[in-house]
Design a protein around this motif. Sequence first.
Motif, PDB file in Angstrom:
ATOM      1  N   GLY A 122       1.163   2.377  -3.607  1.00  0.00           N
ATOM      2  CA  GLY A 122       1.631   1.332  -4.508  1.00  0.00           C
ATOM      3  C   GLY A 122       2.363   0.216  -3.791  1.00  0.00           C
ATOM      4  N   CYS A 123       3.293   0.583  -2.878  1.00  0.00           N
ATOM      5  CA  CYS A 123       4.163  -0.441  -2.289  1.00  0.00           C
ATOM      6  C   CYS A 123       4.139  -0.460  -0.765  1.00  0.00           C
ATOM      7  CB  CYS A 123       5.601  -0.232  -2.770  1.00  0.00           C
ATOM      8  SG  CYS A 123       6.352   1.265  -2.116  1.00  0.00           S
ATOM      9  N   GLY A 124       3.480   0.517  -0.147  1.00  0.00           N
ATOM     10  CA  GLY A 124       3.397   0.532   1.305  1.00  0.00           C
ATOM     11  C   GLY A 124       4.572   1.197   1.987  1.00  0.00           C
ATOM     12  N   SER A 125       5.567   1.620   1.220  1.00  0.00           N
ATOM     13  CA  SER A 125       6.727   2.303   1.805  1.00  0.00           C
ATOM     14  C   SER A 125       6.290   3.594   2.507  1.00  0.00           C
ATOM     15  CB  SER A 125       7.729   2.644   0.695  1.00  0.00           C
ATOM     16  OG  SER A 125       8.531   3.730   1.087  1.00  0.00           O
ATOM     17  N   ASP A 126       6.931   3.932   3.611  1.00  0.00           N
ATOM     18  CA  ASP A 126       6.570   5.205   4.259  1.00  0.00           C
ATOM     19  C   ASP A 126       7.666   6.251   4.086  1.00  0.00           C
ATOM     20  OD1 ASP A 126       8.444   4.136   5.905  1.00  0.00           O
ATOM     21  OD2 ASP A 126       7.215   4.119   7.719  1.00  0.00           O
ATOM     22  N   ILE A 127       8.555   5.992   3.135  1.00  0.00           N
ATOM     23  CA  ILE A 127       9.630   6.963   2.876  1.00  0.00           C
ATOM     24  C   ILE A 127       9.175   7.947   1.812  1.00  0.00           C
ATOM     25  CG2 ILE A 127      12.089   7.256   2.326  1.00  0.00           C
ATOM     26  CD1 ILE A 127      12.365   4.221   2.929  1.00  0.00           C
ATOM     27  N   MET A 128       8.332   8.860   2.226  1.00  0.00           N
ATOM     28  CA  MET A 128       7.893   9.908   1.305  1.00  0.00           C
ATOM     29  C   MET A 128       7.261  11.041   2.091  1.00  0.00           C
ATOM     30  SD  MET A 128       4.724   8.013  -0.481  1.00  0.00           S
ATOM     31  CE  MET A 128       3.142   8.013   0.325  1.00  0.00           C
ATOM     32  N   SER A 129       7.073  12.157   1.400  1.00  0.00           N
ATOM     33  CA  SER A 129       6.540  13.320   2.091  1.00  0.00           C
ATOM     34  C   SER A 129       5.028  13.203   2.226  1.00  0.00           C
ATOM     35  CB  SER A 129       6.907  14.586   1.318  1.00  0.00           C
ATOM     36  OG  SER A 129       6.096  14.688   0.171  1.00  0.00           O
ATOM     37  N   ARG A 130       4.476  14.012   3.112  1.00  0.00           N
ATOM     38  CA  ARG A 130       3.036  14.011   3.376  1.00  0.00           C
ATOM     39  C   ARG A 130       2.215  14.309   2.124  1.00  0.00           C
ATOM     40  NH1 ARG A 130       1.157  16.335   8.087  1.00  0.00           N
ATOM     41  NH2 ARG A 130      -0.750  16.815   6.977  1.00  0.00           N
ATOM     42  N   GLN A 131       2.784  15.100   1.203  1.00  0.00           N
ATOM     43  CA  GLN A 131       2.023  15.524   0.029  1.00  0.00           C
ATOM     44  C   GLN A 131       1.940  14.429  -1.029  1.00  0.00           C
ATOM     45  OE1 GLN A 131       4.506  17.492   1.414  1.00  0.00           O
ATOM     46  NE2 GLN A 131       2.966  18.684   2.509  1.00  0.00           N
ATOM     47  N   GLN A 132       2.823  13.447  -0.937  1.00  0.00           N
ATOM     48  CA  GLN A 132       2.852  12.415  -1.972  1.00  0.00           C
ATOM     49  C   GLN A 132       1.864  11.293  -1.678  1.00  0.00           C
ATOM     50  OE1 GLN A 132       7.221  11.656  -1.778  1.00  0.00           O
ATOM     51  NE2 GLN A 132       7.060  11.643  -4.013  1.00  0.00           N
ATOM     52  N   LEU A 187       0.189  -1.278 -10.275  1.00  0.00           N
ATOM     53  CA  LEU A 187      -1.112  -0.785 -10.686  1.00  0.00           C
ATOM     54  C   LEU A 187      -2.266  -1.537 -10.016  1.00  0.00           C
ATOM     55  CD1 LEU A 187      -2.410   1.313 -12.442  1.00  0.00           C
ATOM     56  CD2 LEU A 187      -2.380  -0.305 -14.334  1.00  0.00           C
ATOM     57  N   GLN A 188      -2.056  -2.812  -9.747  1.00  0.00           N
ATOM     58  CA  GLN A 188      -3.100  -3.588  -9.095  1.00  0.00           C
ATOM     59  C   GLN A 188      -3.404  -3.013  -7.697  1.00  0.00           C
ATOM     60  OE1 GLN A 188      -2.259  -7.770  -8.880  1.00  0.00           O
ATOM     61  NE2 GLN A 188      -4.372  -8.289  -9.348  1.00  0.00           N
ATOM     62  N   HIS A 189      -2.352  -2.620  -6.995  1.00  0.00           N
ATOM     63  CA  HIS A 189      -2.543  -1.981  -5.685  1.00  0.00           C
ATOM     64  C   HIS A 189      -3.243  -0.639  -5.841  1.00  0.00           C
ATOM     65  CE1 HIS A 189      -0.078  -4.865  -3.527  1.00  0.00           C
ATOM     66  NE2 HIS A 189       0.740  -4.840  -4.562  1.00  0.00           N
ATOM     67  N   ILE A 190      -2.844   0.083  -6.880  1.00  0.00           N
ATOM     68  CA  ILE A 190      -3.415   1.403  -7.107  1.00  0.00           C
ATOM     69  C   ILE A 190      -4.919   1.284  -7.374  1.00  0.00           C
ATOM     70  CG2 ILE A 190      -3.472   3.329  -8.759  1.00  0.00           C
ATOM     71  CD1 ILE A 190      -0.427   3.062  -8.982  1.00  0.00           C
ATOM     72  N   ILE A 191      -5.306   0.327  -8.217  1.00  0.00           N
ATOM     73  CA  ILE A 191      -6.723   0.143  -8.551  1.00  0.00           C
ATOM     74  C   ILE A 191      -7.507  -0.274  -7.310  1.00  0.00           C
ATOM     75  CG2 ILE A 191      -8.346  -1.301  -9.860  1.00  0.00           C
ATOM     76  CD1 ILE A 191      -6.247  -1.205 -12.161  1.00  0.00           C
ATOM     77  N   LEU A 208      -5.302   9.675  -4.320  1.00  0.00           N
ATOM     78  CA  LEU A 208      -4.666   8.873  -5.361  1.00  0.00           C
ATOM     79  C   LEU A 208      -5.416   9.044  -6.688  1.00  0.00           C
ATOM     80  CD1 LEU A 208      -2.496   6.719  -6.029  1.00  0.00           C
ATOM     81  CD2 LEU A 208      -4.211   4.995  -5.478  1.00  0.00           C
ATOM     82  N   GLY A 209      -6.758   9.067  -6.628  1.00  0.00           N
ATOM     83  CA  GLY A 209      -7.565   9.283  -7.831  1.00  0.00           C
ATOM     84  C   GLY A 209      -7.234  10.606  -8.502  1.00  0.00           C
ATOM     85  N   SER A 210      -7.126  11.675  -7.711  1.00  0.00           N
ATOM     86  CA  SER A 210      -6.784  12.986  -8.290  1.00  0.00           C
ATOM     87  C   SER A 210      -5.381  12.965  -8.868  1.00  0.00           C
ATOM     88  CB  SER A 210      -6.824  14.103  -7.248  1.00  0.00           C
ATOM     89  OG  SER A 210      -7.913  13.953  -6.431  1.00  0.00           O
ATOM     90  N   PHE A 211      -4.461  12.307  -8.155  1.00  0.00           N
ATOM     91  CA  PHE A 211      -3.069  12.263  -8.614  1.00  0.00           C
ATOM     92  C   PHE A 211      -2.971  11.569  -9.977  1.00  0.00           C
ATOM     93  CE2 PHE A 211       0.925   9.890  -8.976  1.00  0.00           C
ATOM     94  CZ  PHE A 211       1.850  10.926  -8.910  1.00  0.00           C
ATOM     95  N   ILE A 212      -3.584  10.373 -10.075  1.00  0.00           N
ATOM     96  CA  ILE A 212      -3.534   9.636 -11.342  1.00  0.00           C
ATOM     97  C   ILE A 212      -4.286  10.422 -12.431  1.00  0.00           C
ATOM     98  CG2 ILE A 212      -4.211   7.489 -12.534  1.00  0.00           C
ATOM     99  CD1 ILE A 212      -1.980   6.889 -10.672  1.00  0.00           C
ATOM    100  N   GLY A 213      -5.398  11.041 -12.039  1.00  0.00           N
ATOM    101  CA  GLY A 213      -6.159  11.866 -12.984  1.00  0.00           C
ATOM    102  C   GLY A 213      -5.300  12.995 -13.551  1.00  0.00           C
ATOM    103  N   ARG A 214      -4.519  13.636 -12.689  1.00  0.00           N
ATOM    104  CA  ARG A 214      -3.638  14.713 -13.182  1.00  0.00           C
ATOM    105  C   ARG A 214      -2.609  14.165 -14.164  1.00  0.00           C
ATOM    106  NH1 ARG A 214      -4.082  16.461  -7.796  1.00  0.00           N
ATOM    107  NH2 ARG A 214      -2.029  15.621  -7.238  1.00  0.00           N
TER     108      ARG A 214
END
Length: 231
Positions: A20-30, A78-82, A93-99
């Motif tokens: 979404g925003c390009g931040s790298d402050i997150m875990s590998r699973q996210q 959302l524009q970045h996500i699409i 990302l598709g599976s994540f949003i799908g869930r």
Amino acid sequence: MFKKVLHPLLHLFIPHQCAGCGSDIMSRQQVLCMHCINRLPVTSFCGHANNPVEKIFWGRMPVTSAASYLYFSKDSVLQHIIHELKYKGNKELGSFIGRKMGEALLHAQQFNDVNALIPLPLFAARERKRGYNQSTLLCRGMAEVLNLPVLTQVIYRHTPSETQTNKNRIDRWLNMQGKFVLQQPDAISGKHILLVDDVITTGATLEACGQELLTAPNTRLSIMTMAYTVK
Ligand SMILES: [Zn+2]
């Protein structure tokens, strides 16, 4: 074995960034950071009859229920996500949003007798080029939560091959939507099926596909999209 060794090494060189925003402050699973997850413009359509997505189909096609998970607006996360989903092949990302879409439907009564999920087909040539159908990715994520089958062979989208130059404007437009061909009516006959797409705007493509699905005997049709565009 080889993969096991390579994967952590690769991660040193390929940064893991939020889609979404390009931040790298997150875990590998996210796939999205907490900030972006919290900013997702979630609609309340899933639990509400007569919502704006259902109204799109009024007088056009008999739809049992319809909803979208998110509002689409320009300059939003959302524009970045699409973009990631449609053009960058971000399958996680598709599976994540799908869930997330599945979770939104889980508690919506009007969807709780759905029997199967059907992704809106792409033109075969486009799917080959892209390597996947983003609506199928969404369906796979939804299926994990809803425990439903994903039917990808029931209907296909015929690529327009004839020349467009002799057609009038409306015929050209109809041709652009492609012709949907139901090839396995028995697979959906007597069932409540949920047709899934990424973004709904005019609903024309979903209508063309839905009308073809509804030619199967005693089939009920509902619609779910990732995002809804305010016209
Ligand atoms: Zn983010």
